[in-house]
Design a protein around this motif. Structure first.
Motif, short mmCIF file in Angstrom:
data_model
loop_
_atom_site.label_atom_id
_atom_site.label_comp_id
_atom_site.label_asym_id
_atom_site.label_seq_id
_atom_site.Cartn_x
_atom_site.Cartn_y
_atom_site.Cartn_z
N PRO A 120 0.73 -1.21 0.01
CA PRO A 120 -0.03 0.08 -0.07
C PRO A 120 0.70 1.25 -0.08
N GLY A 121 0.57 2.22 -0.82
CA GLY A 121 0.91 3.46 -1.00
C GLY A 121 1.10 4.13 -2.29
N THR A 122 1.87 4.97 -2.71
CA THR A 122 1.96 5.91 -3.87
C THR A 122 3.44 5.80 -4.41
N PHE A 123 3.47 5.82 -5.61
CA PHE A 123 4.55 5.66 -6.30
C PHE A 123 4.54 5.96 -7.66
N PRO A 124 5.65 6.42 -8.57
CA PRO A 124 5.49 6.68 -9.92
C PRO A 124 5.82 5.28 -10.90
N ILE A 125 4.90 5.18 -11.87
CA ILE A 125 5.24 4.38 -13.03
C ILE A 125 5.18 5.26 -14.34
N GLY A 126 6.37 5.66 -14.99
CA GLY A 126 6.29 6.50 -16.26
C GLY A 126 5.70 7.70 -15.64
N PRO A 127 4.61 8.05 -16.45
CA PRO A 127 4.12 9.59 -16.29
C PRO A 127 2.99 9.52 -15.16
N PHE A 128 2.65 8.14 -14.70
CA PHE A 128 1.62 8.09 -13.88
C PHE A 128 2.00 8.31 -12.39
N THR A 129 1.12 8.84 -11.45
CA THR A 129 1.34 8.76 -10.28
C THR A 129 0.16 7.68 -9.65
N VAL A 130 0.85 6.42 -9.17
CA VAL A 130 0.14 5.46 -8.69
C VAL A 130 -0.11 5.23 -7.18
N THR A 131 -1.38 4.95 -6.91
CA THR A 131 -1.60 4.63 -5.62
C THR A 131 -2.27 3.16 -5.63
N VAL A 132 -1.82 2.34 -4.85
CA VAL A 132 -2.45 1.21 -4.58
C VAL A 132 -2.92 0.63 -3.04
N ASP A 133 -3.87 0.02 -2.69
CA ASP A 133 -4.01 -0.48 -1.40
C ASP A 133 -4.62 -1.75 -1.57
N ARG A 134 -4.63 -2.52 -0.50
CA ARG A 134 -5.29 -4.05 -0.23
C ARG A 134 -6.94 -3.73 -0.34
N VAL A 135 -7.30 -4.63 -1.14
CA VAL A 135 -8.85 -4.68 -1.28
C VAL A 135 -9.39 -5.98 -0.61
N ASN A 136 -10.60 -6.13 -0.49
CA ASN A 136 -11.05 -7.37 0.12
C ASN A 136 -11.51 -8.83 -0.81
N HIS A 137 -10.29 -9.46 -0.75
CA HIS A 137 -10.33 -10.65 -1.65
C HIS A 137 -9.41 -11.68 -0.98
N PRO A 138 -9.57 -13.02 -1.34
CA PRO A 138 -8.88 -13.92 -0.59
C PRO A 138 -7.49 -14.09 -0.80
N VAL A 139 -7.19 -13.28 -1.58
CA VAL A 139 -5.45 -13.35 -1.82
C VAL A 139 -5.08 -12.04 -1.64
N GLU A 140 -3.85 -11.77 -1.54
CA GLU A 140 -3.16 -10.28 -1.78
C GLU A 140 -3.50 -9.79 -2.92
N THR A 141 -4.59 -8.63 -2.82
CA THR A 141 -5.10 -8.07 -4.16
C THR A 141 -4.92 -6.29 -3.78
N TYR A 142 -4.62 -5.72 -4.81
CA TYR A 142 -4.52 -4.38 -4.67
C TYR A 142 -5.60 -3.53 -5.70
N GLY A 143 -6.25 -2.70 -5.39
CA GLY A 143 -7.08 -1.78 -6.09
C GLY A 143 -6.02 -0.62 -6.47
N VAL A 144 -6.26 -0.08 -7.80
CA VAL A 144 -5.40 0.86 -8.37
C VAL A 144 -5.93 2.09 -8.56
N ARG A 145 -5.28 3.33 -8.20
CA ARG A 145 -5.70 4.77 -8.70
C ARG A 145 -4.51 5.25 -9.69
N LEU A 146 -4.84 5.61 -10.54
CA LEU A 146 -3.81 6.24 -11.68
C LEU A 146 -4.24 7.87 -11.56
N GLU A 147 -2.96 8.69 -11.52
CA GLU A 147 -3.27 9.98 -11.67
C GLU A 147 -2.40 10.50 -12.72
N SER A 148 -2.70 11.51 -13.39
CA SER A 148 -1.77 12.22 -14.34
C SER A 148 -2.48 13.25 -15.00
N LYS A 149 -1.80 14.39 -15.11
CA LYS A 149 -2.26 15.68 -15.77
C LYS A 149 -3.70 16.22 -15.08
#
Length: 248
Positions: A120-149
């Motif tokens: 969980p946290g925020t980091f860059p991938i190319g031009p995107f600011t990416v935020t991921v967090d653990r969501v409610n699924h039986p295995v380790e799973t991340y929802g994703v938020r992408l921000e750009s411009k």
């Protein structure tokens, strides 16, 4: 940003779609989010065999990552020579899982992928600011938020209702959200969303547009899912299709 849906079938490939795979482009950079069963075909049809600069795997269920194993052949055995490794952002265990699924005898795939562990946290991938967090699924799973411009795309991955999903979706211009289950059924807990539940999150988060994905055609109903979602979200809403493109 531009989103291209490569695959959107839930849990296993459907008669008209591969499993989850979504290509997001910005400034000639192409991020592939999930690489599910059958989606390598769609990558070639709607983008190109080498149209990937980085990959983010939200979790390690086959319908979200299996074609990352097949893609090893594309990059390792290209006729012009091996292609350089590309970054893969994924949950713990991804290097071993992909290597084992590709071949039990050929060892690591570090020549193909450079792995970065998600947390969980925020980091860059190319031009995107990416935020991921653990969501409610039986295995380790991340929802994703992408921000750009100043624009925001949120992707639920696979999840049942949870606060992390609401946080990731808050104010998003486009919310790509799974809707695997039908209301009124005896659905397993802590696994997936219904169309109504996806729409309720979209309404609470104040998103601009809701795109429903990950429907299971074999035992679902697009019409019922859409009706249930439309009753809970009054903004623009549709069920995605392979090849659909959205400008964000």
């Amino acid at each position: 940003m531009r989103l291209t849906v490569l695959g959107c079938a839930g849990s296993f490939p459907g008669p008209e779609s591969a499993c989850s795979a979504y290509l997001v482009e910005e400034d000639d950079f192409r991020l592939l989010i999930d690489f599910g069963s059958g989606s390598l075909t769609a990558l070639q049809r709607y983008a190109g065999l080498h149209a990937v600069d980085a990959i983010l795997l939200t979790h390690l269920h086959c319908d979200h990552m299996l074609d990352a194993c097949t893609y090893v052949v594309v990059r390792r055995y290209d006729p012009s020579g091996p292609l350089p490794p590309i970054p893969v952002y994924a949950p713990a265990g991804a290097p071993d899982r992909i290597a084992a699924a590709y071949s039990q005898d050929e060892g690591p795939v570090d020549d193909v992928y450079t792995f970065y562990g998600l947390q969980p946290g925020t980091f860059p991938i190319g031009p995107f600011t990416v935020t991921v967090d653990r969501v409610n699924h039986p295995v380790e799973t991340y929802g994703v938020r992408l921000e750009s411009k100043g624009r925001v795309l949120t992707y639920s991955s696979d999840t049942a209702p949870c606060e992390a999903l609401l946080r990731l979706a808050l104010g998003a211009d486009l919310f790509l959200c799974e809707a695997s289950y039908l209301d009124g059924m005896d659905n397993p807990p802590d696994l997936h969303l219904t169309g109504r539940e996806a729409a309720e999150v979209a309404t609470k988060a104040g998103v601009g547009q809701l795109l429903l994905t990950h429907l299971v055609s074999a035992w679902g109903s697009e019409a019922d899912t859409l009706d249930a979602a439309s009753a809970a979200f009054t903004g623009p809403l549709e069920i995605v299709r392979p090849g659909s493109r959205y400008e964000i």
